[in-house]
Structure formats: C-alpha cells, structure tokens
Scaffold this active site. Sequence first.
Site, PDB file in Angstrom:
ATOM      1  N   ARG A  78     -35.973  -3.296  -1.791  1.00 25.74           N
ATOM      2  CA  ARG A  78     -34.903  -2.311  -2.054  1.00 25.74           C
ATOM      3  C   ARG A  78     -33.667  -2.763  -1.312  1.00 25.74           C
ATOM      4  O   ARG A  78     -33.768  -3.328  -0.213  1.00 25.74           O
ATOM      5  CB  ARG A  78     -35.360  -0.927  -1.567  1.00 25.74           C
ATOM      6  CG  ARG A  78     -34.413   0.212  -1.803  1.00 25.74           C
ATOM      7  CD  ARG A  78     -34.389   0.607  -3.272  1.00 25.74           C
ATOM      8  NE  ARG A  78     -33.674   1.848  -3.507  1.00 25.74           N
ATOM      9  CZ  ARG A  78     -32.363   1.941  -3.750  1.00 25.74           C
ATOM     10  NH1 ARG A  78     -31.620   0.867  -3.778  1.00 25.74           N
ATOM     11  NH2 ARG A  78     -31.801   3.115  -3.938  1.00 25.74           N
ATOM     12  N   CYS A 116     -38.454  -4.852 -13.332  1.00 27.09           N
ATOM     13  CA  CYS A 116     -37.485  -4.333 -12.370  1.00 27.09           C
ATOM     14  C   CYS A 116     -38.117  -3.372 -11.368  1.00 27.09           C
ATOM     15  O   CYS A 116     -38.901  -2.496 -11.753  1.00 27.09           O
ATOM     16  CB  CYS A 116     -36.370  -3.624 -13.136  1.00 27.09           C
ATOM     17  SG  CYS A 116     -35.063  -2.984 -12.099  1.00 27.09           S
ATOM     18  N   CYS A 152     -34.274  -2.115  -7.217  1.00 23.64           N
ATOM     19  CA  CYS A 152     -33.739  -2.352  -5.877  1.00 23.64           C
ATOM     20  C   CYS A 152     -32.223  -2.310  -5.856  1.00 23.64           C
ATOM     21  O   CYS A 152     -31.645  -2.111  -4.799  1.00 23.64           O
ATOM     22  CB  CYS A 152     -34.237  -3.682  -5.323  1.00 23.64           C
ATOM     23  SG  CYS A 152     -33.471  -5.132  -6.040  1.00 23.64           S
ATOM     24  N   CYS A 164     -29.010  -6.686  -7.922  1.00 26.19           N
ATOM     25  CA  CYS A 164     -28.222  -7.423  -8.909  1.00 26.19           C
ATOM     26  C   CYS A 164     -26.878  -6.760  -9.139  1.00 26.19           C
ATOM     27  O   CYS A 164     -25.851  -7.435  -9.239  1.00 26.19           O
ATOM     28  CB  CYS A 164     -28.983  -7.546 -10.224  1.00 26.19           C
ATOM     29  SG  CYS A 164     -29.518  -5.976 -10.923  1.00 26.19           S
ATOM     30  N   THR A 217     -33.191   7.093   7.831  1.00 21.36           N
ATOM     31  CA  THR A 217     -33.882   8.279   7.333  1.00 21.36           C
ATOM     32  C   THR A 217     -33.428   9.527   8.068  1.00 21.36           C
ATOM     33  O   THR A 217     -33.185  10.565   7.448  1.00 21.36           O
ATOM     34  CB  THR A 217     -35.410   8.117   7.492  1.00 21.36           C
ATOM     35  OG1 THR A 217     -35.775   6.846   7.002  1.00 21.36           O
ATOM     36  CG2 THR A 217     -36.143   9.192   6.724  1.00 21.36           C
ATOM     37  N   CYS A 257     -33.049 -11.761  -7.217  1.00 16.11           N
ATOM     38  CA  CYS A 257     -33.835 -10.648  -7.743  1.00 16.11           C
ATOM     39  C   CYS A 257     -35.247 -10.735  -7.203  1.00 16.11           C
ATOM     40  O   CYS A 257     -35.919 -11.751  -7.402  1.00 16.11           O
ATOM     41  CB  CYS A 257     -33.869 -10.685  -9.266  1.00 16.11           C
ATOM     42  SG  CYS A 257     -34.936  -9.407  -9.940  1.00 16.11           S
ATOM     43  N   SER A 276     -39.390   1.701   2.805  1.00 16.62           N
ATOM     44  CA  SER A 276     -38.650   1.580   4.050  1.00 16.62           C
ATOM     45  C   SER A 276     -39.591   1.013   5.078  1.00 16.62           C
ATOM     46  O   SER A 276     -40.803   1.045   4.890  1.00 16.62           O
ATOM     47  CB  SER A 276     -38.170   2.971   4.481  1.00 16.62           C
ATOM     48  OG  SER A 276     -37.394   2.887   5.639  1.00 16.62           O
TER      49      SER A 276
END
Lengths: 240, 620
Positions: free
Chosen positions: B367, B589, B592, B595, B403, B564, B118
């Site tokens: 992400r 990978c 995130c 996709c 958050t 991606c 974040s």
Amino acid sequence: YIVTIRVKPDHSGVVTDGVKHSMNPFCEIAVEEAVKLKEKKFIKEVVAVSCGPTQVTETIRTALAMGCDRGIHVEVSGKDYEAMGPLQIAKIFAALAKKEEASLVILGKQAIDDDCNQTGQMTAALLDWPQGTFASEVTIDGEKVKVVREIDGGLETIKISMPAVLTADLRLNTPRYATLPNIMKAKKKKIANMKPADLGVDMVSRVEVLRVDEPPTRLAGVKVETVDDLVAKLKANGTI
Amino acid sequence: MFPASRYSIQAQRCIRALKTVQAEHAPPQHYTWRRNCSSAVMPRITSHYTIFPRDKDPRWEGVEMERFADEADVVIVGGGPAGLSAAIRLKQLAKEQEKELRVCLVEKASQIGAHTLSGACLEPSALNELFPDWKERGAPLNTPVTEDLFSILTEKYRIPVPMLPGLPMNNHGNYIVRLGHFVHWLGEQAEELGVEIYPGYAAAEVLFHEDGSVKGIATNDVGIAKDGSPKDVFERGMELHAKVTLFGEGCHGHLAKQLYRQFNLRENCEPQTYAIGLKELWVIDEKKWRPGRVEHSVGWPLNRNTYGGSFLYHLNEGEPLVALGFVVGLDYTNPYLSPFREFQRWKHHPFVAKTLEGGDRIAYGARALNEGGYQCLPKVTFPGGMLIGCSPGFMNVPKIKGTHTAMKSGMLAAEAIFPKVTAEDPASETAGLHIPEYEDNLKKSWIWKELYAVRNIRPSFHNYFGLYGGMVYTGVFYWILRGKEPWTLKHAGLDSAQLKPAKECTPIEYPKPDGKLSFDLLSSVALSGTNHEGDQPPHLTLKDDSIPVANNLAIYDGPEQRFCPAGVYEYVPLETGEGMRLQINAQNCVHCKTCDIKDPSQNINWVVPEGSGGPAYNGL
C-alpha cells in the site's frame, strides 16, 4: 472466493478465522433460479435457508437482496459446526421441506470448499422425492418439472413430478448482483432462527477427520537424453 | 494540460513533441524513439466510462440510468481507522445526548479490514480516548512492545543505533497489532452502536448540489463488460445523500483527488509526497520468536539518496508470527528501482535471514503511505464534506505511525459535525453543510503539535549526504530541540516528476528469488488473495492510451512494470509488427495507488473497480 488457504498448525482443519466467507457460487445460481421462477409466477414464495454460526445471516441477507422473501437461519456453531457435513445438512433440509410444505428444494450442485456433491441427493433420498441434479435448464410444466441435466455423455432431459429436489449447475443462469438498495430493503425482511434440535435432527457425525495436510509440493522433473538413461533412472529409484 | 512548472524540461519537450509528431519521423536528439511504435496498431487499453462518457456512447442508448437514492445524516466513505472512529464517535455523542442520527458507511472491500495493511505499531492514545475500556471490549491489542532495535545495515553487517527515549522511533507503551483485525473489531463496535456499514460497495462518484456543495456519493455501477458495454446484469449504483459526507479513503484516495481540484484545497500546501510499503507475514521457527520485539533498519539495500527502510515486528498471538516489510520513498530517481525486489533482497541480509530461516510466508500485501506531513496538509473542509485520516495525510513519518492521528482526526470531525447535524436549523449558506470548525479543532489538537514538531525530519533527507544527513538533522533538531527551529524545510516536489530518464541511470542487478526467503512477484500476488470480476473495464484508466509506450517506455523504460507490487503493468511485444504495447492486468491490482502517484506522465488515473474486488487481507 480467492482466499489463500492455510492448514491449521495442529492439522485438524484449515484456518477459517478472519477469512471472508461468501455464498457458494452454485448456491447463488440456485437462488437466482428460484427468484426467476417466482418472477415467472410458477412459485409463490422463496425461502432462503442456511445452517451455521451467526455469520451466515449475512449470506442469507444477500439471498434476500437477490429476491427471496424470507430466510431461515439454522444455528449450528462450535464443535457441531466443525463436524457438520452433507448428511446433517440434508437431514435439516428434509425436516424443513416437510415443515414448510415446500414444492421444490433447490440447492447448488456442490460446495466449493468440500466439493462433496452429496447434500442434494441425500435430501431427496431422505424425503423420498425425485431429484433433478446438475440442472442446466429447468422448466415447470403443470405438476411436473422438466430438467435438462449436464452429464458426462452430454445432456440428459428428464421429467419429474413435484415436490422435487433440484441442484444447480454452472450454466443454469447468471446470478444477478445484490445491489445496495436491495440489501437495505433486505434488512426489513424476516430471518427466522432455529436450532437443529427444534427440527428433531441429531448432529452427530458419522465421519471423523483424522488429519488435514497440504498437498505435497511437486518435485521438479528431470529430462533424460536417451532411453537407456530413462531405464537407468527408473531402476535407480526403484520403479522397475 | 499538465502544469508546466512541475515537469522537467525534457519531459515538457517530449509532451509537446508527442502532440505534433504523428508519423515515424521523430527528432532523434530528444529521446530514444522506436521508429515503428507510432505506425503499428495499438489495441485499445482503456474502456472505462470516466474516460469515454456513456451519454455519447451508442451502446448505452436506452439503458435505464436512473439511480435509487436514500438520505442519511452523515455518509462516510471508507471503513478504515479514521472512518470507523468518526462513525463510532458520532453514535457515542448521539447516545449521550439522546438524539437520532443515521450514519452510513460504505467500504469497497468485501469485509471490513480486507483492504487494511499496516506495520503496525499502534500508539493507543486515540483509542484510549475513543474507548477507555477497549481491553474489556476485546480489542486485539495483544502484543505490548518489549524490545526496540534500530540498525543501519550494510551489505553484510549491522550497525546498531541506540534507541534513546525522546527519539521519534521509540515505541515504549505501544502495541504491535494486526491492523486488519483491529479495524474489523472497530467495525463490530460501530455496528453495535448502530452504524450502517455496507462493505462490498465502493463510492464511485461524488454528487453535488446545484450550489456546488457536496450532496453525497453514488456507489459503483455493476455489470459493465470489459469493452465498456452494458451486460444483462447491469445495475446502476445507488445514491446516498447526506448533510455532510466524510471522505476517509486512505492514502491518495480517488474521490479526494477529484475534490482537491473541485474545491482548490491544495493551493496553500506542498504537493503530497508518498512511499510504498510492502509487507509479509511469516510463521517462523519458535526458537527464533521474541514476542514484543520491534526492529527497524535503514541503509542496505537502498543507497543513501533513496529514502526507505524496513520493519520487523514479532507478534504475540498464539503462533510464532512476525510481520515484516519494507518502505521505499516514491521520490526515488532511478526508474530501474523495483521496491518489490528491494524488499525481497533485504530479506537475505544475515541479520534478517537468521530470523526467517525455516519459516513459512503466509501473507503478502502492499500500500502507498503519506510522507508529506505538516507541509502537505491541504484544506480539509469544504461545503458539504470533509477529509479525514490518511486521505489528507496525518501520518507522523519518523514515528512511522498514522493510525492514532487518523483515528483522532475522525473523532474531531465527528465532534465538529454533531452539533451542526442535529441542530434544528443548520443555518448553512450551502445545501451541504460547511463545517470549518473541524479544521480549527485539528489545529488545536495534539495531531497538529505532533506533526509540527517532526515536520523537518523527512525533508532533511534531501541533501548530499542523504540518509546520514537526515539522521544527523533528526538527532540535533528533533531530539535536542524538539522541532522548535523556526524554519520549515520543503519537500522535493511531485513524486512523479522525480524520475530521471533511463539512459542517465544504471539498471540494478537484483538476485533471483530463492523460493525460501525471497519470492517472485506472481506467487506473492496470489498470497494477497486479490481478485476482481474479470469482465469489467480495467479500473486503471489511461487518459491517453498512446502515452505509456511513447513516454513511459521510451524515456523511463517503463517504470510501472517495476513499481507496481502486483504485476499489473507489463510491456509485451506487439502481436504483429515491431514494438511493444502496455498490457494492464487489472485483476492483479492490490489497490495500493502507487501507479497513480508515481507515473511520470501522470496519465494513469486509478478509479474504483466493482465493489468487493481487490485484496483479501486477513489481519495484515
């Protein structure tokens, strides 16, 4: 084990804060072999040992989840931990092996952070026990152990008497997963806590790390067309 | 199969045509079809058991599939701010009221915080409620915000925008944090209170009672080979049963996706819309370091109709560290857009480059995040469980903070659950407890007020003037009227349906990475520390292996190879014959979920890989 390593700004070592630590892969193989020997009823009890700060208890729990019976955490932290090397660990293991009256000490052949490949050998020397290092196959035959060792020339088979020190190489076995039910059960197994001083080991290091640097970035190569070009370039940068 | 209303006419025709066209004769007027694709032999891509069930697979005959089961009072999926806050609140209540409560938390990362990414500017409101003494406990909130800048960037210049108090982006009183470290600290607090935390074990399956309520979860199986067959070390996952199961998987969780369908939780809300956030950590030259400084920008390099912007925060943690990143709304229409390359390009802007020059990049990650807000909130309770945190999606988009709302939602869930779960007689109709009080509590809390006030800001970008229209709307309706306007604007619909066919769009010329400010994809992925056990079925499963080449590549020129952020999807030439095939590099990978969100065919279904796989973020 895929973590991006960064050198500390003061060049005294690498950054370890917040980096995920896990069991050394060769030690996983060693634990697996010990558990297999217990399952085949050659040995009665497997004790998992680790030296370091409080976080190592997680690694000992993983070993307990794989099938070890109890654990021993030798507490070493702070400056002692940073200076700890194969010699200090070997002294601790030797003292423990005598105290616990072990018939076998099984370790991974080397740690993948320092690649020293010394702890097993030093432990055997301090105990004056025979050693079977780089083991790719271990068979217990009465009071003796047959070890097939991976050496540069191929495979060497030796027979050593117990008590002995063995170090595990890659092809010895495939470690089992530590499943969640086993992790939960492992919380009930005992982990004894002690300090090096309790074993009469002094942690003073004979090695002082002066500086840690990243390897120099590789420079690009240059293609040359003719031999004369090559000779000229080699002369220009002072090689010849 | 696919809900007809969600797809453009063209896509619908293609999907229908695909079902009938077996041989090479494709009606040429509908799409560019490479003649040889369908006749060439495609290697099989997907082998996961969610697509090919094991009870019909002969290789699995005789394999012991019995699972060990254990009971807890509450099981929480996901060790992020929401999950941990819920666990902590439950244990705090248990301590106050001297009741026993078994709370188990499972997390797919190898350690708590390793999959957390974040910006982040934390508003301490929820933390003040959870731990009023957080400072004494050593919470890593070391950087109070001192300066707040907002700019509109053009290719060479910067237009400063005054950060007036009352604007949603104003950060006075907030802290710049490394959320991964904050989450790790929350994990330590939770363990001290007695929460059982199990990192390295992913929740792979939701379990149901006979009456249809949620019974708990099952963790992932281990030891399945890449082709889907069992290995010697195969072990079944474990079942964790609970009276209530909390799902805090973060944005676009894979179990939440199932639950939406199972319990019809999304029938009265809009489909969620998302963005992708990419982030890097840099150690910069000390002379350029201004700890506490927060910089946001919009504009270049994105055009006015693509939502997105950047952030750059100066941390105060000893060394001159900056956290910077770029967010691109996933409702973008040009399939040639690459969020990763936009991010790399943005760093070359003179205003940004001058901070980064002479610095070193030390971390990278990405992400997806929620952009839907109020209009996209689903029903969050169902028999046996509830959804917390970014999974339903409580992020305040213009503030770019989620958050504090995630933590508060976890706390509210705990407060609603506690009396029911410790009651002598739960008086529930279903075996798994249904606790609608959670949703009522949410509606009465400041989360709801906050999200309602900003609900129209994000959708206001869907006008001819794009970004500028949105900013004018924010200035008038939010800053002056505080979101009290009586109407609620709608979003554009499913993100996956927004892409225009490639032939209607122009490819974007991205500059080559220079290795000093901008970098290539693979070296960035290496910095994320991501890895997975190689010998396991790819966890990016395709419902139909032939659709990527037939649809995604043919019509949209393979947007997955561009969106991606980890280089998982590649279209490579076939080894024999002509044509291309999709190669999935599942090991890269970074979890995130972009996709699963943006695939125009909605053919990709992200499922959880073996636990402890994935990125190894350290304080991102």
